[in-house]
Enzyme design. Structure first.
Site, PDB file in Angstrom:
ATOM      1  CB  ALA A 112      18.595   0.472   0.221  1.00 27.80           C
TER       2      ALA A 112
ATOM      3  CG  ASP B  33      13.366   1.429   6.400  1.00 27.96           C
ATOM      4  OD1 ASP B  33      12.467   2.070   6.959  1.00 27.96           O
ATOM      5  OD2 ASP B  33      13.878   1.772   5.319  1.00 27.96           O
TER       6      ASP B  33
ATOM      7  CG  ASN C 189       2.150   1.974  -0.432  1.00 26.51           C
ATOM      8  OD1 ASN C 189       1.124   1.965   0.243  1.00 26.51           O
ATOM      9  ND2 ASN C 189       3.263   2.556  -0.029  1.00 26.51           N
ATOM     10  CD  GLN C 190      -3.942   7.044  -3.314  1.00 31.43           C
ATOM     11  OE1 GLN C 190      -4.729   6.111  -3.378  1.00 31.43           O
ATOM     12  NE2 GLN C 190      -4.321   8.303  -3.434  1.00 31.43           N
TER      13      GLN C 190
ATOM     14  N   PRO D  90      -4.484   1.745  -0.213  1.00 30.61           N
ATOM     15  CG  PRO D  90      -6.465   1.974   1.001  1.00 30.61           C
ATOM     16  CD  PRO D  90      -5.546   0.931   0.413  1.00 30.61           C
TER      17      PRO D  90
ATOM     18  CD  GLU E  25      12.596  -2.684   3.073  1.00 33.57           C
ATOM     19  OE1 GLU E  25      12.781  -1.457   2.959  1.00 33.57           O
ATOM     20  OE2 GLU E  25      12.052  -3.204   4.065  1.00 33.57           O
TER      21      GLU E  25
ATOM     22  N   GLY F  68       7.377   2.969   0.051  1.00 30.96           N
ATOM     23  CA  GLY F  68       6.672   2.130   1.019  1.00 30.96           C
ATOM     24  C   GLY F  68       7.151   0.696   1.084  1.00 30.96           C
TER      25      GLY F  68
ATOM     26  CE  LYS G 107      16.421  -0.911   4.086  1.00 33.11           C
ATOM     27  NZ  LYS G 107      15.399  -0.499   3.097  1.00 33.11           N
TER      28      LYS G 107
END
EC number: 6.3.3.3
Length: 221
Positions: A114, A50, A172-173, A201, A112, A13, A33
């Site tokens: 990878a 992404d 992060n679930q 959640p 971010e 996530g 990214k």
């Protein structure tokens, strides 16, 4: 301030959390990214979902090629895709391209990664070397599922061993059926001494705005 976002694994996530952080942040924001595989061919060139999500969540609008300079078509490990296309993913090349993040006038900037922390670039190099070169504080996204405790703690150890600071972390679930998420979260809170930015959640069709409501950037170290 510029942060590097890494995760405990692929599909933990990172992009959703990064988009939410950009949405929650105040002032001018931008997300990068640098390396992405699994792109789509378009009339404008290769595009990665992404990278496009980060662009949509950013207030500073830059050309796609600046956001995602290394884009590869197949959804495979980037260093393998790079070798197949004759592209060199040298850490110093990536770091040089990401240096532009210092000159775009952003109040809040995210780069971010990878995969996970030790993403191979080929020739014995890793994406984590770029973070070391730039001396960026790290935001860790823990994908909450069976096995996440080991993945999270090993990732924390590796980041610290590289001499870098974990500015904050997010739980992060990703598995809606994860057993005992509260107990696992409590274990992580005890073991990870970095600031806790929030628990997200499992949300069906989650948006950056929804996820942002679960995050607290005020504690970001």
């Amino acid at each position: 301030m510029t942060f590097f976002v890494t995760g405990t694994d692929t599909d933990c996530g990172k992009t959703l959390i990064s988009s939410a952080l950009l949405t929650a942040a105040k002032g001018e924001t931008v997300g990068f990214k640098p390396v992405a595989s699994g792109c789509t061919e378009t009339e404008a060139g290769l595009r990665n979902s992404d990278a496009l999500a980060l662009m949509a969540a950013s207030t500073i609008k830059l050309p796609y090629e600046d956001i995602n300079p290394f884009a590869f078509l197949p959804a495979i490990a980037p260093h393998i895709a790079a070798e197949q296309t004759g592209v060199q993913l040298a850490p110093n090349r990536i770091a040089a391209m990401m240096k532009m993040s210092e000159f775009v006038g952003a109040d809040f900037c995210l780069i971010e990664g990878a995969g996970g922390w030790r993403l191979p670039l080929g020739d014995g190099h890793y994406l984590s070397e770029v973070v070391q070169m730039m001396q960026l504080p790290v935001i860790l996204v823990v994908g909450m599922k069976l096995g996440c405790l080991n993945h999270a703690l090993l990732t924390v150890e590796a980041i610290k061993a590289d001499g870098l600071n974990i500015a904050g972390w997010v739980a992060n679930q990703v598995d809606p059926d994860m057993a005992h998420p509260e107990e696992n979260l409590a274990t992580l809170k005890t073991a990870i001494t970095a600031p806790f930015l929030g628990f997200v959640p499992h949300l069906s069709e989650a948006t950056a705005e929804q996820v942002a409501s679960h995050l607290d950037l005020s504690v970001l170290g």
